[in-house]
Design a protein around this motif. Structure first.
Motif, PDB file in Angstrom:
ATOM      1  N   PRO A 130      73.518  57.967  23.024  1.00  0.00           N
ATOM      2  CA  PRO A 130      72.128  58.171  23.438  1.00  0.00           C
ATOM      3  C   PRO A 130      71.200  58.478  22.270  1.00  0.00           C
ATOM      4  CG  PRO A 130      73.606  59.262  24.965  1.00  0.00           C
ATOM      5  CD  PRO A 130      74.452  58.794  23.818  1.00  0.00           C
ATOM      6  N   ARG A 131      71.658  59.288  21.316  1.00  0.00           N
ATOM      7  CA  ARG A 131      70.817  59.572  20.148  1.00  0.00           C
ATOM      8  C   ARG A 131      70.604  58.312  19.323  1.00  0.00           C
ATOM      9  NH1 ARG A 131      69.440  64.184  16.546  1.00  0.00           N
ATOM     10  NH2 ARG A 131      68.849  63.235  14.562  1.00  0.00           N
ATOM     11  N   ARG A 132      71.666  57.526  19.146  1.00  0.00           N
ATOM     12  CA  ARG A 132      71.532  56.301  18.351  1.00  0.00           C
ATOM     13  C   ARG A 132      70.520  55.355  19.000  1.00  0.00           C
ATOM     14  NH1 ARG A 132      72.654  51.226  17.883  1.00  0.00           N
ATOM     15  NH2 ARG A 132      73.525  51.111  19.990  1.00  0.00           N
ATOM     16  N   LEU A 133      70.573  55.241  20.323  1.00  0.00           N
ATOM     17  CA  LEU A 133      69.644  54.356  21.013  1.00  0.00           C
ATOM     18  C   LEU A 133      68.205  54.860  20.893  1.00  0.00           C
ATOM     19  CD1 LEU A 133      71.751  53.646  24.230  1.00  0.00           C
ATOM     20  CD2 LEU A 133      71.253  52.036  22.380  1.00  0.00           C
ATOM     21  N   TYR A 134      68.038  56.195  20.990  1.00  0.00           N
ATOM     22  CA  TYR A 134      66.687  56.724  20.843  1.00  0.00           C
ATOM     23  C   TYR A 134      66.174  56.510  19.415  1.00  0.00           C
ATOM     24  CZ  TYR A 134      62.704  59.736  20.319  1.00  0.00           C
ATOM     25  OH  TYR A 134      61.441  60.189  20.018  1.00  0.00           O
ATOM     26  N   GLU A 135      67.015  56.776  18.424  1.00  0.00           N
ATOM     27  CA  GLU A 135      66.585  56.578  17.036  1.00  0.00           C
ATOM     28  C   GLU A 135      66.250  55.115  16.769  1.00  0.00           C
ATOM     29  OE1 GLU A 135      69.632  58.249  14.524  1.00  0.00           O
ATOM     30  OE2 GLU A 135      68.504  60.125  14.341  1.00  0.00           O
ATOM     31  N   GLN A 136      66.972  54.214  17.408  1.00  0.00           N
ATOM     32  CA  GLN A 136      66.669  52.789  17.256  1.00  0.00           C
ATOM     33  C   GLN A 136      65.288  52.484  17.824  1.00  0.00           C
ATOM     34  OE1 GLN A 136      68.838  49.818  19.781  1.00  0.00           O
ATOM     35  NE2 GLN A 136      69.535  49.021  17.815  1.00  0.00           N
ATOM     36  N   LYS A 137      64.993  53.008  19.010  1.00  0.00           N
ATOM     37  CA  LYS A 137      63.683  52.808  19.612  1.00  0.00           C
ATOM     38  C   LYS A 137      62.600  53.467  18.761  1.00  0.00           C
ATOM     39  CE  LYS A 137      60.414  53.986  22.971  1.00  0.00           C
ATOM     40  NZ  LYS A 137      59.568  55.162  23.230  1.00  0.00           N
ATOM     41  N   ARG A 138      62.887  54.646  18.234  1.00  0.00           N
ATOM     42  CA  ARG A 138      61.936  55.372  17.372  1.00  0.00           C
ATOM     43  C   ARG A 138      61.618  54.578  16.111  1.00  0.00           C
ATOM     44  NH1 ARG A 138      62.549  59.742  13.250  1.00  0.00           N
ATOM     45  NH2 ARG A 138      61.041  61.420  13.660  1.00  0.00           N
ATOM     46  N   THR A 139      62.632  53.978  15.520  1.00  0.00           N
ATOM     47  CA  THR A 139      62.431  53.178  14.314  1.00  0.00           C
ATOM     48  C   THR A 139      61.529  51.979  14.599  1.00  0.00           C
ATOM     49  OG1 THR A 139      64.574  53.858  13.416  1.00  0.00           O
ATOM     50  CG2 THR A 139      63.594  51.862  12.493  1.00  0.00           C
ATOM     51  N   LEU A 140      61.744  51.332  15.740  1.00  0.00           N
ATOM     52  CA  LEU A 140      60.890  50.203  16.120  1.00  0.00           C
ATOM     53  C   LEU A 140      59.442  50.650  16.294  1.00  0.00           C
ATOM     54  CD1 LEU A 140      63.203  48.372  18.687  1.00  0.00           C
ATOM     55  CD2 LEU A 140      62.626  47.623  16.370  1.00  0.00           C
ATOM     56  N   LEU A 141      59.244  51.815  16.905  1.00  0.00           N
ATOM     57  CA  LEU A 141      57.899  52.336  17.085  1.00  0.00           C
ATOM     58  C   LEU A 141      57.236  52.632  15.751  1.00  0.00           C
ATOM     59  CD1 LEU A 141      57.912  54.863  20.089  1.00  0.00           C
ATOM     60  CD2 LEU A 141      56.392  52.921  19.760  1.00  0.00           C
ATOM     61  N   LEU A 142      57.990  53.249  14.840  1.00  0.00           N
ATOM     62  CA  LEU A 142      57.431  53.611  13.545  1.00  0.00           C
ATOM     63  C   LEU A 142      57.126  52.382  12.688  1.00  0.00           C
ATOM     64  CD1 LEU A 142      59.592  56.760  12.678  1.00  0.00           C
ATOM     65  CD2 LEU A 142      57.225  56.692  13.499  1.00  0.00           C
ATOM     66  N   GLY A 143      57.709  51.253  13.039  1.00  0.00           N
ATOM     67  CA  GLY A 143      57.414  50.017  12.330  1.00  0.00           C
ATOM     68  C   GLY A 143      56.347  49.179  13.001  1.00  0.00           C
ATOM     69  N   SER A 144      55.730  49.731  14.044  1.00  0.00           N
ATOM     70  CA  SER A 144      54.715  48.985  14.805  1.00  0.00           C
ATOM     71  C   SER A 144      53.330  49.569  14.556  1.00  0.00           C
ATOM     72  CB  SER A 144      55.045  49.044  16.302  1.00  0.00           C
ATOM     73  OG  SER A 144      54.787  50.348  16.809  1.00  0.00           O
ATOM     74  N   ARG A 145      52.344  49.025  15.246  1.00  0.00           N
ATOM     75  CA  ARG A 145      50.975  49.528  15.172  1.00  0.00           C
ATOM     76  C   ARG A 145      50.688  50.455  16.356  1.00  0.00           C
ATOM     77  NH1 ARG A 145      47.532  46.200  11.848  1.00  0.00           N
ATOM     78  NH2 ARG A 145      45.763  46.593  13.247  1.00  0.00           N
ATOM     79  N   THR A 146      51.690  51.246  16.714  1.00  0.00           N
ATOM     80  CA  THR A 146      51.566  52.199  17.818  1.00  0.00           C
ATOM     81  C   THR A 146      51.720  53.612  17.279  1.00  0.00           C
ATOM     82  OG1 THR A 146      52.530  50.594  19.357  1.00  0.00           O
ATOM     83  CG2 THR A 146      52.524  52.901  20.050  1.00  0.00           C
TER      84      THR A 146
END
Length: 260
Positions: A130-146
């Motif tokens: 679960p942490r790995r999946l959240y960190e993956q989603k977090r990384t995608l967010l930090l690489g976006s314009r959000t």
């Protein structure tokens, strides 16, 4: 009856209580922000679903072959029963469905996601899938314009990674504006401190509302009658380290609570 603590109440972190606190705080934030942001923005509660296998891999459910259920009951594993000769009754590992709620602030009309507000749960902070999946989603967010607002009101577990000083407190609020990355604001505070207020990031030129998380948490505490569920006569879970445990014990005595 209000919480006796000036900011985050450590007793609300108890595993039996935190899911209710988490979901209530998400709903309270939506109800607080939606009227203040209209008509430019929509504030929506979103949900992530993970299927966590016993081996730790997240995967979607899809059966290759479907069969109708049978009414024939199986005996307990390891015990003989009226089954096909030579067959044994065993148990198979079952996946667990993990649900996580969060907020999205979207531009009205286009539906573009402008800001994501996350309140961390224990599964986000413990080692594992679960942490790995959240960190993956977090990384995608930090690489976006959000924009990302990440609220951590849990002492247990490993804090989310940042480059810089962020481990000298119990709780954290991260404000990551996409146009300022990799720089971000990190509010770090302890159980002795009021919860800091912060500005919600929006589109350039729009007035950004101040979010008073401490006030919302106190409102939830009173409306949900958490004082009837919290056991202040016992140690919080997880326990506080000294000298914070001594400070909390003195505060509770002052408020009329007695330890066992």
């Amino acid at each position: 009856m209000p919480s006796p603590f000036p900011g985050m109440d450590p007793y609300l972190e108890h595993p039996a209580l935190w899911p209710d606190v988490h979901n209530s705080l998400i709903a309270a934030l939506r109800d607080e922000l939606a009227p203040r942001l209209r008509p430019r923005y929509i504030v929506a509660i979103e949900e992530r679903l993970y299927l966590i296998t016993p081996e730790g891999a997240g995967w979607p459910i899809r059966a290759d072959v479907a069969v109708a259920p049978t009414s024939e009951a199986l005996p307990e594993a390891g015990r003989p029963g009226p089954l096909v000769r030579g067959a044994r009754v065993v148990e198979v590992p079952l996946p667990e469905t993990l649900r996580e709620t969060y907020l999205e602030v979207r531009a009205a009309g286009t539906g573009e996601v402008i800001t994501v507000v996350e309140i961390l749960s224990p599964t986000n902070k413990r080692p594992g899938e679960p942490r790995r999946l959240y960190e993956q989603k977090r990384t995608l967010l930090l690489g976006s314009r959000t924009h990302l607002v990440e609220i951590d009101l849990l002492r247990a577990g490993e804090p989310m990674p940042v480059m810089g000083d962020g481990r000298d407190g119990h709780y954290r609020i991260l404000i990551s504006r996409w146009e300022q990355r990799p720089r971000a604001l990190l509010y770090v505070f302890t159980v002795r401190d009021p919860i800091p207020t912060f500005r919600l990031p929006l589109l350039p030129g729009d007035e950004e509302p101040e979010v008073d998380l401490g006030r919302l948490l106190q409102t939830i505490y009173e409306r949900a009658a958490y004082d009837l569920r919290v056991r202040y006569e016992e140690e919080p879970v997880p326990p506080l380290d000294p000298p914070f445990a001594e400070w909390a014990a003195a505060l509770l005595r002052e408020k009329g609570y007695r330890r066992r």
